[in-house]
Write an enzyme that holds these catalytic residues in place. Structure first.
Site, short mmCIF file in Angstrom:
data_model
loop_
_atom_site.label_atom_id
_atom_site.label_comp_id
_atom_site.label_asym_id
_atom_site.label_seq_id
_atom_site.Cartn_x
_atom_site.Cartn_y
_atom_site.Cartn_z
N SER A 1 45.01 14.98 29.75
CA SER A 1 44.02 14.45 30.69
C SER A 1 43.40 13.16 30.17
CB SER A 1 42.92 15.48 30.90
OG SER A 1 41.83 14.95 31.62
N TYR B 1 42.94 9.04 35.83
CA TYR B 1 42.02 8.71 36.91
C TYR B 1 41.91 7.20 36.92
CZ TYR B 1 40.41 13.56 37.17
OH TYR B 1 40.34 14.92 37.35
N THR C 1 45.96 11.12 39.41
CA THR C 1 45.27 12.08 40.26
C THR C 1 44.70 11.35 41.48
OG1 THR C 1 44.74 13.56 38.43
CG2 THR C 1 43.35 13.70 40.39
N LYS D 1 49.42 13.28 41.73
CA LYS D 1 48.93 14.66 41.69
C LYS D 1 47.84 14.85 42.73
CE LYS D 1 46.84 18.10 38.60
NZ LYS D 1 45.60 18.34 39.37
N HIS E 1 43.76 20.79 42.92
CA HIS E 1 42.87 20.56 41.77
C HIS E 1 42.27 21.89 41.32
CE1 HIS E 1 41.07 16.88 39.83
NE2 HIS E 1 40.44 17.85 39.20
#
Length: 388
Positions: free
Chosen positions: A120, A143, A169, A246, A270
């Site tokens: 992440s 992100y 994402t 995603k 999510h």
């Protein structure tokens, strides 16, 4: 939640742990309440959180018999690279909330079983530390932040560290209302922060108050809610790494992504933590698979707890599944060894399910394996498992 430790010292004695729910119960005993709620909770009324799990239970398996299942082959490829099983680790933030070694323990465990890990952006270990600990395939989740130079820096660092794909994402232009975190006034303990980002992205994350979530406030300040399809070209201009999106749940978005040359999609809600009331990921999977027509690989996450769940997702056209919460449960209970046991159990259960349904190879898992919620057999799903 501002305590310096997020693991309780009064946890009960060890029990025999066999299933993901066993690990969940053991992890809940070990973790502070607000940390457990942060991991376990969803948004709103948690309708989609429950729906992701319930979707798997609506399908029934139609086994074939008198098939040679003396050896079941689980290995496959993801974006052209080999993996030992069609199960990987979904991107999740702040693994150090549940274990001091955090993401490095998680990625070591994945390497032991030959599974993919997606790290992440908001990891609690640097992407370089995670890469050095990895012996299996590794992708980086991104992100897109308001300060685009930070996103660009992450891409450059991922390339240099040996990550093999970027996972953007796309379902989080802002963080949804997560009422468990609001009630708890959730914040990060002082020893945990998003170490891949600069100090400006740490401010305020450690000062919680009832009725607010520092993570939600952080999202409002830093997530780029202007990021659109047109901006994907900018991301692709930064790198030759494959790009995966995603959070895609519709045929329309899947088709547009494939038209733009995106190499992979992850069908995902999510973990039920964004739009509450959204369609369950497993229910969205068939239309996404059909829409891309084999032009990109399709994975799915959300609600996977058993090897039979993996089998059902593969039958509906997924190339692989990603697991989230069960990994953190294993990590909380026994670090890398706990994660390895969780992944190994899924691997063993998948092999067992393949044997008992008469599907000894992944390319023999097809829609006819399933009776759907309406009771009818699924026949119309196009698979891309052999695309690579």
């Amino acid at each position: 939640m501002t305590a310096s430790s997020t693991v309780r010292s009064d946890a009960p004695e060890e029990r025999t742990l066999l299933s993901p729910q066993d690990y969940a119960a053991a992890a809940r005993d070990r973790l502070d309440g607000p940390v457990w709620d942060y991991i376990a909770g969803g948004s709103g009324d948690e309708v989609t959180l429950r729906g992701d799990r319930a979707a798997y239970d609506r399908y029934r398996l139609r086994p074939r018999v008198l098939v040679d299942v003396s050896h079941c082959e689980l290995s496959t490829t993801l974006l052209g690279r080999p993996v030992a099983l069609p199960v990987g680790i979904a991107p999740m933030a702040y693994h150090r909330l549940v274990h001091p070694e955090g993401e490095t323990a998680t990625v070591r465990a994945a390497g032991e079983v030959g599974a993919l890990t997606i790290a992440s952006t908001f990891a609690s270990k640097t992407l370089e530390e995670t890469a050095r600990a990895a012996t299996g395939p590794l992708w980086l989740q991104l992100y897109v932040l308001r300060r685009r130079e930070i996103t660009e820096s992450l891409v450059r660092r991922a390339e240099a560290a040996g990550y093999r794909a970027l996972v953007i994402t796309v379902d989080t232009p802002r963080m949804a209302r997560r009422e468990r975190d609001l009630r708890n006034g959730f914040s990060l303990p002082s020893h945990i922060r998003p170490v891949n980002l600069d100090e400006a992205h740490t401010a305020g994350l450690h000062r919680g108050r009832s009725g607010s979530s520092t993570l939600a406030e952080h999202s409002v300040r830093h997530h780029d809610d202007t990021f659109t399809w047109e901006d994907l070209a900018w991301v692709r201009s930064l790198t030759d790494l494959p790009v995966v999106l995603k959070g895609v749940l519709t045929a329309q978005d899947a088709r547009r992504a494939a038209d733009l040359g995106v190499e992979g999609l992850i069908v995902s809600t999510h973990g039920g933590r964004q739009l509450d009331g959204a369609v369950a990921a497993l229910d969205a999977l068939p239309e996404v698979v059909a829409a891309v027509e084999g032009r990109c690989e399709v994975l799915v996450d959300g609600g996977v707890r058993r090897g039979t769940d993996v089998l059902k997702a593969l039958a509906l056209g997924a190339r692989a599944v990603l697991v989230g919460r069960p990994v953190l449960w294993g990590l909380a209970v026994d670090g890398a060894a706990g994660v390895e046991r969780v992944l190994s159990a899924l691997k063993d259960e998948l092999a067992e399910a393949m044997a008992l349904t008469g599907r000894p190879r992944l390319d023999t898992i097809d829609p006819e394996l399933l009776n759907g919620p309406s009771g009818f057999t699924h026949h119309s799903i196009t698979h891309d498992r052999d695309m690579a």
